[in-house]
Design a protein around this motif. Structure first.
Motif, mmCIF file in Angstrom:
data_model
loop_
_atom_site.group_PDB
_atom_site.id
_atom_site.type_symbol
_atom_site.label_atom_id
_atom_site.label_comp_id
_atom_site.label_asym_id
_atom_site.label_seq_id
_atom_site.Cartn_x
_atom_site.Cartn_y
_atom_site.Cartn_z
ATOM 1 N N ALA A 1 0.809 -1.224 0.000
ATOM 2 C CA ALA A 1 0.000 0.000 0.000
ATOM 3 C C ALA A 1 0.843 1.276 0.000
ATOM 4 O O ALA A 1 0.556 2.190 -0.795
ATOM 5 N N PRO A 2 1.885 1.414 0.850
ATOM 6 C CA PRO A 2 2.670 2.647 0.787
ATOM 7 C C PRO A 2 3.332 2.870 -0.567
ATOM 8 O O PRO A 2 3.370 3.999 -1.070
ATOM 9 N N ALA A 3 3.855 1.783 -1.157
ATOM 10 C CA ALA A 3 4.512 1.923 -2.453
ATOM 11 C C ALA A 3 3.527 2.333 -3.535
ATOM 12 O O ALA A 3 3.869 3.077 -4.464
ATOM 13 N N LEU A 4 2.290 1.864 -3.433
ATOM 14 C CA LEU A 4 1.265 2.197 -4.412
ATOM 15 C C LEU A 4 0.629 3.553 -4.125
ATOM 16 O O LEU A 4 0.356 4.331 -5.049
ATOM 17 N N ALA A 5 0.407 3.850 -2.844
ATOM 18 C CA ALA A 5 -0.346 5.052 -2.485
ATOM 19 C C ALA A 5 0.451 6.330 -2.685
ATOM 20 O O ALA A 5 -0.103 7.341 -3.142
ATOM 21 N N ALA A 6 1.735 6.324 -2.325
ATOM 22 C CA ALA A 6 2.514 7.560 -2.383
ATOM 23 C C ALA A 6 2.518 8.189 -3.776
ATOM 24 O O ALA A 6 2.214 9.380 -3.918
ATOM 25 N N PRO A 7 2.838 7.454 -4.846
ATOM 26 C CA PRO A 7 2.776 8.095 -6.171
ATOM 27 C C PRO A 7 1.367 8.462 -6.612
ATOM 28 O O PRO A 7 1.178 9.447 -7.330
ATOM 29 N N LEU A 8 0.359 7.676 -6.204
ATOM 30 C CA LEU A 8 -1.008 8.024 -6.570
ATOM 31 C C LEU A 8 -1.414 9.363 -5.983
ATOM 32 O O LEU A 8 -2.081 10.175 -6.644
ATOM 33 N N VAL A 9 -1.010 9.617 -4.739
ATOM 34 C CA VAL A 9 -1.393 10.862 -4.070
ATOM 35 C C VAL A 9 -0.554 12.040 -4.543
ATOM 36 O O VAL A 9 -1.073 13.138 -4.763
ATOM 37 N N THR A 10 0.742 11.828 -4.709
ATOM 38 C CA THR A 10 1.645 12.950 -4.983
ATOM 39 C C THR A 10 1.843 13.239 -6.469
ATOM 40 O O THR A 10 2.221 14.357 -6.827
ATOM 41 N N GLN A 11 1.579 12.242 -7.355
ATOM 42 C CA GLN A 11 1.908 12.442 -8.768
ATOM 43 C C GLN A 11 0.779 12.109 -9.743
ATOM 44 O O GLN A 11 0.790 12.604 -10.871
ATOM 45 N N LEU A 12 -0.166 11.258 -9.347
ATOM 46 C CA LEU A 12 -1.110 10.702 -10.314
ATOM 47 C C LEU A 12 -2.568 11.036 -10.024
ATOM 48 O O LEU A 12 -3.464 10.236 -10.263
ATOM 49 N N GLY A 13 -2.820 12.221 -9.509
ATOM 50 C CA GLY A 13 -4.204 12.648 -9.366
ATOM 51 C C GLY A 13 -4.699 12.853 -7.956
ATOM 52 O O GLY A 13 -5.828 13.293 -7.756
ATOM 53 N N GLY A 14 -3.891 12.502 -6.956
ATOM 54 C CA GLY A 14 -4.270 12.776 -5.583
ATOM 55 C C GLY A 14 -5.247 11.770 -5.008
ATOM 56 O O GLY A 14 -5.344 10.623 -5.458
ATOM 57 N N TYR A 15 -6.014 12.213 -4.032
ATOM 58 C CA TYR A 15 -6.893 11.308 -3.300
ATOM 59 C C TYR A 15 -8.023 10.720 -4.141
ATOM 60 O O TYR A 15 -8.408 9.559 -3.915
ATOM 61 N N PRO A 16 -8.595 11.417 -5.129
ATOM 62 C CA PRO A 16 -9.600 10.747 -5.969
ATOM 63 C C PRO A 16 -9.041 9.511 -6.679
ATOM 64 O O PRO A 16 -9.702 8.469 -6.745
ATOM 65 N N THR A 17 -7.822 9.625 -7.199
ATOM 66 C CA THR A 17 -7.196 8.477 -7.858
ATOM 67 C C THR A 17 -6.912 7.364 -6.864
ATOM 68 O O THR A 17 -7.125 6.172 -7.165
ATOM 69 N N LEU A 18 -6.439 7.722 -5.675
ATOM 70 C CA LEU A 18 -6.127 6.727 -4.657
ATOM 71 C C LEU A 18 -7.360 5.903 -4.308
ATOM 72 O O LEU A 18 -7.311 4.657 -4.302
ATOM 73 N N TYR A 19 -8.466 6.550 -4.039
ATOM 74 C CA TYR A 19 -9.646 5.821 -3.572
ATOM 75 C C TYR A 19 -10.387 5.120 -4.714
ATOM 76 O O TYR A 19 -11.002 4.068 -4.495
ATOM 77 N N ALA A 20 -10.320 5.656 -5.926
ATOM 78 C CA ALA A 20 -10.893 4.934 -7.066
ATOM 79 C C ALA A 20 -10.109 3.652 -7.334
ATOM 80 O O ALA A 20 -10.696 2.593 -7.623
ATOM 81 N N THR A 21 -8.790 3.722 -7.226
ATOM 82 C CA THR A 21 -7.953 2.530 -7.383
ATOM 83 C C THR A 21 -8.274 1.509 -6.298
ATOM 84 O O THR A 21 -8.381 0.303 -6.558
ATOM 85 N N SER A 22 -8.427 1.988 -5.078
ATOM 86 C CA SER A 22 -8.755 1.101 -3.965
ATOM 87 C C SER A 22 -10.080 0.387 -4.195
ATOM 88 O O SER A 22 -10.217 -0.812 -3.916
ATOM 89 N N ALA A 23 -11.078 1.102 -4.729
ATOM 90 C CA ALA A 23 -12.386 0.487 -4.996
ATOM 91 C C ALA A 23 -12.272 -0.604 -6.054
ATOM 92 O O ALA A 23 -12.877 -1.684 -5.925
ATOM 93 N N ALA A 24 -11.489 -0.365 -7.106
ATOM 94 C CA ALA A 24 -11.326 -1.362 -8.159
ATOM 95 C C ALA A 24 -10.641 -2.613 -7.631
ATOM 96 O O ALA A 24 -10.994 -3.743 -7.999
ATOM 97 N N ILE A 25 -9.677 -2.452 -6.739
ATOM 98 C CA ILE A 25 -8.975 -3.594 -6.157
ATOM 99 C C ILE A 25 -9.924 -4.421 -5.296
ATOM 100 O O ILE A 25 -9.927 -5.657 -5.351
#
Length: 416
Positions: A377-401
């Motif tokens: 999770a840390p390895a996946l979450a850090a770039p999602l939040v800081t580089q790839l769209g922020g919290y919307p991207t993080l939680y949408a990815t989490s829902a798909a998983i």
């Protein structure tokens, strides 16, 4: 006498366990989760914000520390499970590890309270994970040791209720007792005291020395690999649990920072406690009920499937409805789904274990599906939040998983 003792330790249980046994084991389980989640939800984040070195953000420091601890957990749980399988102490196979693990965990939490740098925080958290996983591996192995299959949903429900109460209690102690050091001390005391009713009042059948196979390093190490080809149901159960726990880990990892930085909550640590309490209330409403219902109908997979779907929907709310009311509703819905999943998936897992003699080790391998998401999770979450769209991207990815994990439970064949 030796044959009878071996039968007691290794036989498939057929007699229902009494409520007092379940209550004592649930308290021990909850105490371990207090030791984990007081730090994970509050204390480590506060330390990271205070002691992050120059050039490292608080998010990155927290991710590295929790990731290192999760890597230790990844190894420790199956290893201690395997060691408990081989333990021939007169107090039983599991009890010695529950006692030493809880005592070591309490001492490690007190050490972590003194950490003021990245290195000392990482070391302290790794020691907490090492020791508490010794206790946790033994506690979970006690269920297939003692509980008949038709009662495991119910017992799993009570263990799940204790787990979430442990999470809430840990967050409450970390928030309300006054300061980082006091929070760690309170969590340490609870982790140690909470296991005592089980180890002092309930007998753990011992394994005779004659029933323990000779030790050799090669079989010991290769035994941790369970081929998905030879044990496909075990493999699918593992993957289902891993994906849904990965989704949950992505939700929890930056929750404090989500409230502080995205929602501008005036007291984010108190906000985490409120969301945890809401989540706990709805989880407690379903965790025991779901397990009992599953036992009565004799089915596991539909409960796991639809609870995972509900969790995915709740997580998607965090991506699409980024307000404080939205966070409260998402926490409530997530609790409903995770409550059913916690009890029923645990019962399902105990029904796909390959061998009675290796219950602790095999459950430890399955419990990697709890620990590995803390590394991933840390390895996946850090770039999602800081580089790839922020919290919307993080939680949408989490829902798909989560949705993927829920659907894969249908691949299991031996359990209805």
């Amino acid at each position: 006498m030796t044959a009878t003792a071996a039968h007691d330790a290794l036989a498939e249980p057929v007699h229902p366990v009494p409520g007092r046994w379940t209550a004592a084991l649930a308290l021990a389980n909850g105490a371990i989760w207090v030791g984990w989640y007081g730090p994970l939800q509050i204390l480590l984040a506060l330390q990271a914000a205070e002691y992050a070195p120059a050039g490292m953000s608080k998010e990155s420091m927290l991710a590295w520390v929790t990731g290192a601890g999760a890597l230790v957990s990844l190894i420790a749980n199956p290893v201690f499970g395997a060691l408990s399988d081989r333990t021939t102490a007169r107090w039983g196979r599991r009890t010695p590890w529950i006692v030493t693990g809880a005592a070591g965990g309490a001492a490690s939490l007190l050490l972590l309270a003194t950490a003021t740098s990245f290195l000392t925080m990482a070391l302290g958290w790794c020691l907490v994970q090492l020791t508490l996983n010794a206790a946790f591996a033994a506690v979970t192995a006690a269920v297939p040791d003692r509980v008949p299959r038709g009662q495991r949903g119910t017992v799993g429900g009570w263990l799940g209720a204790a787990q979430i109460l442990g999470v809430v209690t840990g967050a409450g102690l970390a928030t309300l007792v006054g300061g980082i050091a006091a929070g760690y001390a309170a969590c340490a005391a609870f982790a140690l005291i909470g296991v005592l009713p089980y180890v002092l009042r309930h007998r753990d059948p011992p394994l005779p020395a004659t029933a323990r196979p000779p030790f050799a390093w090669r079989p010991f190490l290769t035994g941790f690999w369970l081929s998905p080809r030879r044990h496909p149901d075990f493999g699918w159960a593992w993957l289902t649990r891993f994906l849904i726990n990965l989704s949950n880990a992505l939700v929890l990892l930056y929750l404090l920072y989500y409230l502080r930085d995205r929602l501008s909550h005036p007291a984010p640590d108190e906000g985490v406690l409120i969301l945890t309490a809401v989540n706990a209330a709805t989880l407690l409403a379903t965790v025991v009920t779901g397990g009992v219902w599953s036992d009565r109908v004799g089915r596991r997979k539909p409960f796991v499937l639809w609870s995972g779907v509900l969790m995915a929907a709740a997580t998607l709310m965090l991506a699409l409805w980024q307000t404080w009311p939205g966070a409260i509703v998402a926490a409530a819905v997530l609790g409903i789904g995770f409550g059913v999943f916690t009890s029923v998936d645990f019962a399902l897992m105990t029904q796909v274990l390959p061998a009675a003699a290796h219950r602790g080790k095999d459950l430890g391998v399955i419990n990697i599906a709890n620990a590995l998401p803390q590394v991933t999770a840390p390895a996946l979450a850090a770039p999602l939040v800081t580089q790839l769209g922020g919290y919307p991207t993080l939680y949408a990815t989490s829902a798909a998983i989560a949705l993927t994990g829920a659907l894969l439970v249908n691949r299991i064949r031996a359990v209805p």
